[in-house]
Design an enzyme around this catalytic site. Structure first.
Site, mmCIF file in Angstrom:
data_model
loop_
_atom_site.group_PDB
_atom_site.id
_atom_site.type_symbol
_atom_site.label_atom_id
_atom_site.label_comp_id
_atom_site.label_asym_id
_atom_site.label_seq_id
_atom_site.Cartn_x
_atom_site.Cartn_y
_atom_site.Cartn_z
ATOM 1 N N ARG A 118 -2.741 1.178 -4.476
ATOM 2 C CA ARG A 118 -2.483 -0.253 -4.528
ATOM 3 C C ARG A 118 -2.674 -0.745 -5.959
ATOM 4 O O ARG A 118 -3.296 -0.062 -6.774
ATOM 5 C CB ARG A 118 -3.426 -1.010 -3.589
ATOM 6 C CG ARG A 118 -3.194 -0.774 -2.112
ATOM 7 C CD ARG A 118 -4.254 -1.479 -1.266
ATOM 8 N NE ARG A 118 -5.521 -0.771 -1.300
ATOM 9 C CZ ARG A 118 -6.684 -1.303 -0.943
ATOM 10 N NH1 ARG A 118 -6.743 -2.567 -0.551
ATOM 11 N NH2 ARG A 118 -7.794 -0.595 -0.980
ATOM 12 N N CYS A 133 -4.322 12.001 -3.199
ATOM 13 C CA CYS A 133 -3.493 11.982 -1.990
ATOM 14 C C CYS A 133 -2.198 11.214 -2.200
ATOM 15 O O CYS A 133 -1.182 11.503 -1.547
ATOM 16 C CB CYS A 133 -4.262 11.419 -0.799
ATOM 17 S SG CYS A 133 -4.564 9.643 -0.840
ATOM 18 N N TYR A 134 -2.220 10.243 -3.137
ATOM 19 C CA TYR A 134 -1.006 9.462 -3.387
ATOM 20 C C TYR A 134 0.026 10.244 -4.182
ATOM 21 O O TYR A 134 1.130 9.750 -4.413
ATOM 22 C CB TYR A 134 -1.356 8.140 -4.066
ATOM 23 C CG TYR A 134 -2.138 7.234 -3.148
ATOM 24 C CD1 TYR A 134 -1.535 6.649 -2.040
ATOM 25 C CD2 TYR A 134 -3.498 7.023 -3.343
ATOM 26 C CE1 TYR A 134 -2.261 5.863 -1.158
ATOM 27 C CE2 TYR A 134 -4.229 6.235 -2.476
ATOM 28 C CZ TYR A 134 -3.602 5.654 -1.382
ATOM 29 O OH TYR A 134 -4.325 4.880 -0.499
ATOM 30 N N LYS A 187 -6.102 -0.438 -8.251
ATOM 31 C CA LYS A 187 -7.016 0.504 -7.608
ATOM 32 C C LYS A 187 -7.083 1.794 -8.424
ATOM 33 O O LYS A 187 -6.259 2.037 -9.314
ATOM 34 C CB LYS A 187 -6.559 0.808 -6.181
ATOM 35 C CG LYS A 187 -6.648 -0.395 -5.244
ATOM 36 C CD LYS A 187 -8.082 -0.832 -5.033
ATOM 37 C CE LYS A 187 -8.187 -1.978 -4.052
ATOM 38 N NZ LYS A 187 -9.589 -2.399 -3.821
ATOM 39 N N ASP A 219 -11.372 18.406 0.332
ATOM 40 C CA ASP A 219 -11.229 18.281 1.785
ATOM 41 C C ASP A 219 -9.812 18.667 2.164
ATOM 42 O O ASP A 219 -8.927 18.782 1.305
ATOM 43 C CB ASP A 219 -11.593 16.873 2.272
ATOM 44 C CG ASP A 219 -10.736 15.785 1.637
ATOM 45 O OD1 ASP A 219 -9.512 15.762 1.888
ATOM 46 O OD2 ASP A 219 -11.283 14.958 0.879
ATOM 47 N N ASP A 223 -5.789 8.400 -7.097
ATOM 48 C CA ASP A 223 -6.263 9.226 -5.980
ATOM 49 C C ASP A 223 -5.228 10.314 -5.731
ATOM 50 O O ASP A 223 -4.030 10.034 -5.605
ATOM 51 C CB ASP A 223 -6.439 8.362 -4.731
ATOM 52 C CG ASP A 223 -7.058 9.115 -3.552
ATOM 53 O OD1 ASP A 223 -6.883 10.339 -3.461
ATOM 54 O OD2 ASP A 223 -7.701 8.473 -2.711
ATOM 55 N N HIS A 269 0.854 -1.189 0.000
ATOM 56 C CA HIS A 269 0.000 0.000 0.000
ATOM 57 C C HIS A 269 0.890 1.240 0.000
ATOM 58 O O HIS A 269 1.927 1.283 0.671
ATOM 59 C CB HIS A 269 -0.879 -0.041 1.255
ATOM 60 C CG HIS A 269 -1.837 1.094 1.392
ATOM 61 N ND1 HIS A 269 -1.457 2.333 1.826
ATOM 62 C CD2 HIS A 269 -3.182 1.166 1.170
ATOM 63 C CE1 HIS A 269 -2.507 3.136 1.875
ATOM 64 N NE2 HIS A 269 -3.574 2.445 1.480
ATOM 65 N N ASP A 323 -9.701 14.054 -4.204
ATOM 66 C CA ASP A 323 -9.262 12.750 -4.693
ATOM 67 C C ASP A 323 -9.183 12.755 -6.217
ATOM 68 O O ASP A 323 -8.151 12.496 -6.823
ATOM 69 C CB ASP A 323 -10.254 11.708 -4.165
ATOM 70 C CG ASP A 323 -10.157 10.333 -4.794
ATOM 71 O OD1 ASP A 323 -9.420 10.152 -5.766
ATOM 72 O OD2 ASP A 323 -10.839 9.428 -4.302
ATOM 73 N N HIS A 351 -6.915 15.878 1.421
ATOM 74 C CA HIS A 351 -6.413 15.820 0.041
ATOM 75 C C HIS A 351 -5.701 17.112 -0.351
ATOM 76 O O HIS A 351 -4.749 17.084 -1.132
ATOM 77 C CB HIS A 351 -7.562 15.510 -0.925
ATOM 78 C CG HIS A 351 -7.947 14.066 -0.946
ATOM 79 N ND1 HIS A 351 -8.926 13.543 -0.126
ATOM 80 C CD2 HIS A 351 -7.447 13.020 -1.665
ATOM 81 C CE1 HIS A 351 -9.035 12.247 -0.351
ATOM 82 N NE2 HIS A 351 -8.148 11.898 -1.274
#
Length: 444
Positions: free
Chosen positions: A259, A267-268, A262, A380, A265, A217, A373, A383
């Protein structure tokens, strides 16, 4: 007649995301230059309005985050610092006072006043106070009691618990060691057996899971890698397979997924880009070449230099670069001379840095400030924090160290979008990190 296989839920979701993202890219590519410039502008004033308003007053919908209030402080104040701004004296004093009331009498910080001390909220509180800076913020941390709290969270298997009787995972290990490192309270008791525990969490894929046997992850990979670097045991990991795993998390959308298989996103942008840069700098410092990743071929610095973007001014082109030429954004007065010494302080990134910035600025940025995201998702503070942090990492990824400023061509949208560099192991702005390290080393 053989029936065609039906599409899975995951495939449908991926198709919808790609449709949204490539639709946005197509609109951008077919827009005029003025529209493109506006679309990739970070829009600092809108970001700051969103962040400052959140720090002053949150709506009732945030009641679900009552046990995460130091995190909200960190997400907002770190984002403000990345934008090169600070909070006023009243907000600073109020934040220090509030976090002081979250600090437990036996060490550590809870999610709010009177709540159970927890490693995650302790990390958020410490990083917030480090970001605020100054003797008042630093002195408010009870280092002696914090060291006792960290020792109480230490488990016999080498890892750490998040809180008393809580779960043991890589996140707990990272937050404990990050706190210990930045407060200068690291000792052998805290690091004993820790490397073995992190090593047991590296998976067959190459990434790191939350605990032994869990799936690799992005967030845990960052936590595990950063921990191993902080305790000087990073060479025990299988770094080639780790590098291979993390660079392949950048998908066709140019953002990162957390991952395998997936969705992308925002945040990654930090959780995956930071390990990429940490690893590329480690390999460079050791004069090593990572093995097994064909994803690393992004071209040379010269190819990057010729990578054209419609949003760049013609004046920003580098057609006649020589060792004495400069890369300058006249609007900001920033100038970097292309001396041979400077060129030697550059390094080829292992991921597409401009592609990542493109995803964040076109798909994660919200129209009224803040980040999200992906398209169709609400903004938010979480993020916003990690999209901005990741943008900073991407902007500075061509630099061998934090002291080497990026060139204009490294930053999508030019130096108007420049963000402060972060310390990759702690995710605090470098100037604030350096001030804190000096203070806590004087404290002994």
């Amino acid at each position: 007649m053989e029936e065609l296989p039906s599409i899975t839920v995951s495939q449908r979701e991926q198709f919808l995301v790609e449709n949204d993202v490539f639709g946005m890219y197509n609109y951008f590519d077919n827009s005029d230059i003025a529209t493109q410039k506006f679309m990739v502008e970070i829009q600092r004033e809108k970001q700051l309005d969103y962040l400052m308003n959140g720090l002053r007053q949150l709506s009732p919908s945030f009641s679900s985050l009552d046990a995460n209030r130091p995190w909200v402080c960190y997400w907002i104040i770190h984002s403000i610092a990345l934008l090169g701004e600070t909070v006023d004296d009243e907000l600073e004093n109020n934040t220090i006072d509030f976090l002081g009331r979250c600090q437990g009498s036996d060490g550590g910080y809870g999610g709010g006043p009177g709540q159970l001390p927890h490693l995650a909220t302790s990390y958020a509180a410490v990083n917030t106070l480090v970001t605020l800076g100054g003797d008042q913020a630093f002195s408010s941390i009870n280092r002696e009691q914090m060291a006792c709290f960290l020792r109480r969270m230490k488990d016999t298997n080498g890892g750490f618990r998040m809180h008393n009787m809580g779960e043991i995972d890589v996140r707990a290990c990272y937050t404990a060691i990050s706190i210990a490192s930045i407060l200068n309270i690291m000792d052998d008791e805290l690091t004993r057996g820790l490397g073995d525990y992190i090593l047991s969490c590296q998976t067959y894929e190459g990434g790191i899971g939350g605990e032994p046997g869990s799936e690799a992850h992005g967030g845990y990979t960052f936590c595990g890698l950063a921990t191993m670097i902080l305790i000087n045991e990073v060479d025990r990991l299988d770094l080639d397979s780790l590098m291979n795993w993390v660079v392949y998390r950048q998908g066709v959308e140019m953002g990162f997924q957390g991952r395998t298989n997936k969705l992308v996103d925002g945040c990654y942008t930090f959780w995956q880009a930071a390990p990429c840069v940490l690893l590329q700098r480690f390999f460079s410092a050791q004069d090593l070449v990572p093995q097994g990743s064909s994803h690393m071929s992004q071209g040379t610095d010269e190819d990057h230099e010729g990578h054209t973007h419609d949003e760049d001014d013609p004046e920003d082109s580098d057609e006649d670069d020589s060792d004495e030429d400069s890369d300058e954004d006249s609007g900001n007065g920033h100038q970097v001379h292309h001396t041979s010494t400077y060129i030697n302080r550059r390094i080829q990134p292992v991921f597409d840095t401009l592609g990542l910035q493109r995803y964040v600025l076109l798909c994660s940025k919200a129209a009224d400030g803040g980040f999200r995201d992906k398209l169709r998702k609400p903004r938010d503070f979480y993020h916003t924090c990690y999209c901005l942090s990741g943008l900073s990492v991407a902007q500075h990824a061509w630099s061998k160290d934090e002291d080497t400023p990026p060139l204009t061509r490294d930053i999508l949208g030019g130096y108007a979008n420049h963000l402060e560099p972060v310390h990759l192991l702690h995710n605090v702005v470098m100037d604030q990190y350096n001030e804190a390290i000096e203070f806590f080393h004087r404290a002994g």
